[in-house]
Design an enzyme around this catalytic site. Structure first.
Site, PDB file in Angstrom:
ATOM      1  N   LYS A  43       0.842  -1.197   0.000  1.00 46.09           N
ATOM      2  CA  LYS A  43       0.000   0.000   0.000  1.00 46.09           C
ATOM      3  C   LYS A  43       0.875   1.243   0.000  1.00 46.09           C
ATOM      4  O   LYS A  43       1.877   1.307   0.718  1.00 46.09           O
ATOM      5  CB  LYS A  43      -0.906  -0.021   1.231  1.00 46.09           C
ATOM      6  CG  LYS A  43      -1.935   1.108   1.297  1.00 46.09           C
ATOM      7  CD  LYS A  43      -2.808   0.939   2.523  1.00 46.09           C
ATOM      8  CE  LYS A  43      -3.891   2.004   2.616  1.00 46.09           C
ATOM      9  NZ  LYS A  43      -4.776   1.806   3.790  1.00 46.09           N
ATOM     10  N   SER A 115      -9.606   2.039   3.042  1.00 47.65           N
ATOM     11  CA  SER A 115      -8.724   2.730   2.118  1.00 47.65           C
ATOM     12  C   SER A 115      -7.752   1.803   1.376  1.00 47.65           C
ATOM     13  O   SER A 115      -7.135   2.223   0.382  1.00 47.65           O
ATOM     14  CB  SER A 115      -7.922   3.796   2.865  1.00 47.65           C
ATOM     15  OG  SER A 115      -7.037   3.236   3.811  1.00 47.65           O
ATOM     16  N   SER A 139     -10.008   0.005   7.181  1.00 50.18           N
ATOM     17  CA  SER A 139      -9.363   0.124   5.868  1.00 50.18           C
ATOM     18  C   SER A 139      -8.786  -1.169   5.313  1.00 50.18           C
ATOM     19  O   SER A 139      -8.482  -1.237   4.124  1.00 50.18           O
ATOM     20  CB  SER A 139      -8.264   1.193   5.917  1.00 50.18           C
ATOM     21  OG  SER A 139      -8.845   2.471   6.000  1.00 50.18           O
TER      22      SER A 139
END
Length: 394
Positions: A43, A115, A139
């Site tokens: 990420k 996210s 997330s």
């Protein structure tokens, strides 16, 4: 807008815009070790020397330094294929960002969740064996649920899952963790990192607290969670309804105030480059008074007492991870059993208690596609929780 891509991106189709950066060659420092032969995505909040870090925003962001966790995975033999997109600076749950946003792995009209949107998509499409995400208010768990993959948010501060070298959203609530297509892969990575030995756990006589707040989901999710509860009963568990309050009154002031401090330098500019909602949220966080933030921390302490009491009575909690199946891109409201509700609130209130309070959580697929459930364990009992999940998978 197009994402930052590497020269060989044409050989790696990415219509979902899951990837923000992919080097010509995977990053690998060791070809032996317990994770040798495995690939992972990162990420784009994790610092990787030589790789850019955008946090999927057009605004400038601080440099967090090198990620300890990424470095450790490389030492264990895994190879990093590149960086994945996220909801801008991790402040959201759909996957929208300054590069056009990530779409669902199987339905381009729907969101993948955020996210850790690109992380979930990279796993769901089989592009990597596992993905690194972060979880501040769902997330990891939300995109895992909406993409029908597995997500694991460890106990806050777990030594195997360092957040050092990760651009924070909220140091109070941030967690690092993995996503994968099955829990066996998550356990393999967990054990390689020195997290402890995990074995399948019998559900016989396990006390399950069912947290399914009335009206907070649609009928599809409610029925999926109840079916999951029935399966646990068939395995010998006892299932009892439990109550927890909505905790956004503590979560939101803490997260927004800390996020504003992280991005304070960019916020000094009239138009730093954030999307309008992100900019508004960060400016609202900066405007909070010390008294308001302190009051939120005091409420957090009270909520921790409530959760600790509940987990003293039950071995694990079962809850929905999402209120509905994946919504359409641009959809801001969902219809729940209680009526219309703002999407962001509908999602966050199901997830924030466990990141706000640092309990370990698994997001596991249910019998309904793109609808996941949460299994919540006691603080520090990650091996027990993972073992219970493993027995369900087998």
């Amino acid at each position: 807008m197009t994402a930052m891509t590497s020269p060989d991106s044409a050989s790696f189709p990415d219509p979902q815009r899951a990837w923000v950066y992919r080097p010509a060659q995977p990053l690998q420092t060791h070809d032996a070790g317990p994770l040798a032969g495995l690939t992972f995505s990162v990420k784009d909040l994790y610092g990787v020397p030589g790789w850019p870090l955008t946090a999927s925003t057009r605004a400038p962001v601080p440099d967090p330094g090198a990620s300890v966790l990424v470095g450790r995975l490389l030492e264990l033999g895994a190879a990093a294929l590149g960086k994945t997109h996220l909801h801008e600076v991790a402040l959201g749950i759909t996957g929208m960002n300054g590069y056009g946003g990530t779409t669902h792995p199987r339905d381009p009209e729907r969101v993948p969740g955020g996210s850790s949107s690109g992380a979930a998509v990279s796993v769901a499409l089989g592009q990597v064996d596992f993905a690194l995400g972060t979880d501040t208010g769902g997330s990891i768990r939300v995109p895992a649920a909406w993409c029908s993959v597995v997500g694991y948010k460890p106990t806050k501060g777990h030594p195997a899952w360092s957040t050092e070298g990760v651009l924070p959203l909220s140091w109070t609530c941030d967690h690092a963790g993995p996503l994968a297509r099955d829990l066996s892969m998550v356990v393999r990575v967990y054990q390689a990192l020195g997290g402890g030995h995990v074995t399948p756990q019998d559900w016989q006589d396990v006390r399950v607290g069912l947290w399914l707040p009335e009206g907070w989901t649609d009928e599809t999710v409610r029925d999926a969670v109840l079916a999951y509860a029935d399966d646990l009963k068939a395995r010998g568990a006892t299932v009892t309804p439990v109550d927890l309050p909505e905790m956004l009154d503590a979560y939101s002031p803490i997260v927004l105030s800390e996020a504003a401090r992280v991005h304070a330098e960019a916020l000094q500019q009239p138009d730093p480059g954030f999307l309008p909602f992100t900019l508004m949220s960060l400016r609202n966080g900066a405007a909070l008074s010390e008294e308001e933030v302190q009051a939120a921390h005091e409420r957090r302490t009270e909520y921790r007492v409530l959760l600790d009491r509940l987990l003293a009575e039950f071995d694990v909690l079962l809850a929905p991870a999402v209120p509905t199946p994946p919504p359409l891109i641009g959809q801001d409201e969902v219809t729940l059993l209680e009526g219309p509700q703002v999407l962001r609130r509908a999602v966050l209130r199901l997830n924030t208690p466990f990141s706000l309070l640092g309990a370990p959580v698994l997001s596991l697929p249910s019998s309904v596609p793109d609808v996941g459930v949460q299994l919540v364990g006691r603080h520090g009992q990650d091996e027990r929780l993972l073992g219970l999940g493993l027995s369900l998978e087998s």
